[in-house]
Every structure is written in structure tokens, then in C-alpha cells.
Design a protein around this motif. Structure first.
Motif, PDB file in Angstrom:
ATOM      1  N   ARG A 148       9.161  30.857   7.373  1.00 25.29           N
ATOM      2  CA  ARG A 148       8.796  29.461   7.598  1.00 25.29           C
ATOM      3  C   ARG A 148       9.458  28.844   8.834  1.00 25.29           C
ATOM      4  O   ARG A 148       8.854  28.039   9.507  1.00 25.29           O
ATOM      5  N   THR A 149      10.694  29.213   9.103  1.00 27.65           N
ATOM      6  CA  THR A 149      11.434  28.500  10.145  1.00 27.65           C
ATOM      7  C   THR A 149      11.415  29.252  11.469  1.00 27.65           C
ATOM      8  O   THR A 149      11.243  30.476  11.514  1.00 27.65           O
ATOM      9  N   ARG A 150      11.615  28.506  12.524  1.00 27.61           N
ATOM     10  CA  ARG A 150      11.681  29.091  13.866  1.00 27.61           C
ATOM     11  C   ARG A 150      12.812  30.112  13.957  1.00 27.61           C
ATOM     12  O   ARG A 150      12.658  31.159  14.578  1.00 27.61           O
ATOM     13  N   ALA A 151      13.943  29.825  13.323  1.00 29.97           N
ATOM     14  CA  ALA A 151      15.086  30.742  13.355  1.00 29.97           C
ATOM     15  C   ALA A 151      14.728  32.080  12.715  1.00 29.97           C
ATOM     16  O   ALA A 151      15.157  33.137  13.201  1.00 29.97           O
ATOM     17  N   GLN A 152      13.956  32.072  11.637  1.00 31.11           N
ATOM     18  CA  GLN A 152      13.547  33.317  10.998  1.00 31.11           C
ATOM     19  C   GLN A 152      12.669  34.143  11.945  1.00 31.11           C
ATOM     20  O   GLN A 152      12.870  35.347  12.095  1.00 31.11           O
TER      21      GLN A 152
END
Length: 127
Positions: A7-11
Motif C-alpha cells: 500500500r505505501t510508497r516505502a513498501q
């Protein structure tokens, strides 16, 4: 069991920083084992399978095409036997499907071609 979705940009960035473990003509598979999960908060729970799909505008101009490809990635990933192992997996579209060959974004021909290539990608990635 269904894989959790990234879901997240960091992932996504954590996975894009790893080399591709498998490639086909149109897709690349990136994997980050659960032991290297990039911190406890990034992929929690760590013993789960995580799956992400990237279909950039550069390779699929129409939103309907990008969404259809992403849906196929998640459907094929959830239907794998054996299922995806623990860790994070990212499938990235890396080249365009020929618009002359697949003029309709929702055609059965495109759907079959994408599904067949994704199954081949996951087979190569599991070896």
C-alpha cells in the motif's frame, strides 16, 4: 490464502531497490524475503505474503488497461499453487503490450496473454 497488498510508497521503494528475480517479455518480479523485511513496521506481519502490482502510464497509457493488468496480477498471485511464500513480492510492467495486436484494453485476448505471461513469471520466480 490471499496475499496482503502493498500500500505505501516505502513498501514499493523497498522492493524496487532489489534486483528482479524473474523476467518475462513484459513483466519483472522483485522479491524481498521476510527476513530482510526492511524493518518491523514496513511489512508487518513478517510471516505473511505481500504482493504489489505496478503498471506505469509509460507502458499502459489507458487507465482501463492499467487497472485490468493490476487485477490480473492480483488474481494470478492469489490463485498460485503452491501459494506465495512469506515475504514481499512486486510485479512490475516493464514494456507495453502492442496496441495493434490488442486494440481493446478489456479484450479476452489481452486478458489471456497477460495471465499466461504472469503464470510464467511466477514459475520462473519460484525456481
Amino acid at each position: 490464502m490471499h496475499a496482503r497488498h502493498l500500500r505505501t510508497r516505502a513498501q514499493f521503494q523497498a522492493l524496487l531497490g532489489t534486483p528482479a528475480v524473474a523476467r518475462t517479455a513484459h513483466f519483472a518480479l522483485h522479491r524481498l524475503p521476510s527476513a530482510a523485511g526492511g524493518g518491523p513496521a514496513l511489512f508487518a506481519p513478517a510471516d505473511a505474503a505481500w504482493l504489489g502490482a505496478m503498471a506505469p502510464k509509460r507502458w499502459a497509457r489507458r487507465a482501463v488497461t492499467r487497472n485490468a493488468i493490476r487485477r490480473q496480477i492480483y488474481a494470478v498471485g492469489d490463485a498460485l499453487i503452491p501459494p506465495l511464500g512469506a515475504g514481499a513480492h512486486l510485479v512490475r510492467l516493464r514494456s507495453a503490450f502492442a496496441p495493434a495486436q490488442f486494440p481493446s484494453a478489456r479484450s479476452d485476448a489481452l486478458r489471456r496473454a497477460v495471465r499466461a505471461e504472469l503464470q510464467q513469471l511466477f514459475e520462473r520466480g519460484s525456481a
